[in-house]
Design a protein around this motif. Structure first.
Motif, PDB file in Angstrom:
ATOM      1  N   ALA A 196      -5.150  -9.059   5.782  1.00  0.00           N
ATOM      2  CA  ALA A 196      -3.878  -9.636   5.326  1.00  0.00           C
ATOM      3  C   ALA A 196      -3.807 -11.113   5.697  1.00  0.00           C
ATOM      4  O   ALA A 196      -4.405 -11.560   6.676  1.00  0.00           O
ATOM      5  CB  ALA A 196      -2.701  -8.876   5.922  1.00  0.00           C
TER       6      ALA A 196
ATOM      7  N   LYS B 205       0.390  -2.721   6.824  1.00  0.00           N
ATOM      8  CA  LYS B 205      -0.528  -3.651   6.154  1.00  0.00           C
ATOM      9  C   LYS B 205      -1.900  -3.470   6.788  1.00  0.00           C
ATOM     10  O   LYS B 205      -2.298  -4.218   7.681  1.00  0.00           O
ATOM     11  CB  LYS B 205      -0.021  -5.092   6.281  1.00  0.00           C
ATOM     12  CG  LYS B 205       1.292  -5.311   5.541  1.00  0.00           C
ATOM     13  CD  LYS B 205       1.787  -6.734   5.625  1.00  0.00           C
ATOM     14  CE  LYS B 205       3.131  -6.886   4.901  1.00  0.00           C
ATOM     15  NZ  LYS B 205       3.662  -8.266   4.987  1.00  0.00           N
TER      16      LYS B 205
ATOM     17  N   ASN C 247      -0.776  -9.381  -0.095  1.00  0.00           N
ATOM     18  CA  ASN C 247      -1.282  -8.314   0.760  1.00  0.00           C
ATOM     19  C   ASN C 247      -0.809  -6.951   0.261  1.00  0.00           C
ATOM     20  O   ASN C 247       0.317  -6.812  -0.225  1.00  0.00           O
ATOM     21  CB  ASN C 247      -0.786  -8.502   2.200  1.00  0.00           C
ATOM     22  CG  ASN C 247      -1.146  -9.864   2.759  1.00  0.00           C
ATOM     23  OD1 ASN C 247      -2.285 -10.305   2.644  1.00  0.00           O
ATOM     24  ND2 ASN C 247      -0.181 -10.527   3.381  1.00  0.00           N
TER      25      ASN C 247
END
Length: 259
Positions: free
Chosen positions: A227, A25, A56
């Motif tokens: 995120a 991420k 995300n």
């Protein structure tokens, strides 16, 4: 303001890794606060991209060839909108961020601390709470880890941005206020090498507001959002599993430059 980010993470193993899966991420999204002009995550293996529960960007990579080292590099350019005083609007239900997690629990001492600084729920008192948290937990590197909980950090009285964020989130949730963990980067002029950053968004007055406890910043400035989650484990830049590999060593460098 246009910012260029270069985030490199290098892994070295004492034995051959036969195969592995990485969950990454490290990709920011375009929103009212920022516009991603270009972005790329360079990593070996087969790739699959999707969105997680919180919206995300979630990149899954699979390496099936043996290796002794691996580098993941995320880089791109983001245009910042510095005129906003609140944080990002989205379709997520704020009640999602009332749920305690193992990293964001409160004990009796933390509850008393929160009650002292927030006798009434408003933004001014929450800023006072954030100031008190930093005074109680001075920023000191290498004293905690990603496994340190809010309770541990509060009593250890030393920590980094992740610890400040977990403690702030834990206290807000105890007070009945939705609060969420943000991972990203922060540009500081005259400093080109920065670690990945973490801060908090708190939902009051029907808006999400930025609470960067470590830097005592309460509006999103040169914060690059990557995120959103309930705690660190929802937004960890890299998680994964591997077959063998012995002992793992990891090093990371982040550059955030004005361009």
């Amino acid at each position: 303001m246009r910012l260029m980010i270069n985030h490199q993470t290098h892994y070295v193993y004492t034995d051959v890794v036969n195969r592995s899966i990485q969950y990454i991420k490290m990709t920011p999204s375009t929103n009212a606060h920022q516009q991603v002009q270009n972005w790329d995550v360079s990593v070996p293996g087969q790739r699959d991209m999707q969105l997680d529960t919180f919206g995300n960007v979630w990149l899954t990579t699979t390496q099936r060839e043996p290796y002794l080292q691996m580098t993941i590099m995320a880089q791109g350019i983001v245009e910042m909108n510095l005129s906003r005083t609140d944080s990002n609007a989205d379709d997520l239900n704020p009640k999602l961020f009332l749920q305690p997690t193992p990293s964001t629990q409160c004990d009796i001492h933390m509850k008393s601390f929160a009650d002292c600084y927030v006798p009434r729920i408003n933004r001014a008192n929450l800023i006072r709470l954030a100031e008190a948290i930093l005074a109680h937990i001075p920023y000191v590197s290498n004293q905690t880890s990603v496994h340190t909980s809010a309770i541990d950090a509060f009593h250890h009285k030393q920590g980094v941005c992740q610890d400040h964020s977990h403690v702030m989130i834990a206290m807000c949730r105890y007070l009945g206020i939705p609060a969420r963990y943000i991972s990203g980067y922060l540009f500081v002029p005259n400093s080109s090498h920065l670690a990945s950053h973490a801060w908090v968004e708190v939902y009051i007055e029907n808006k999400w507001y930025c609470f960067d406890v470590s830097n005592q910043l309460f509006t999103p400035q040169s914060h690059i959002y990557v995120a959103i989650g309930r705690d660190y484990w929802d937004v960890a830049p890299v998680r994964g599993v591997r077959d063998k590999g012995g002992i793992e060593s990891m090093s990371s460098i982040v550059q955030v430059l004005s361009c």
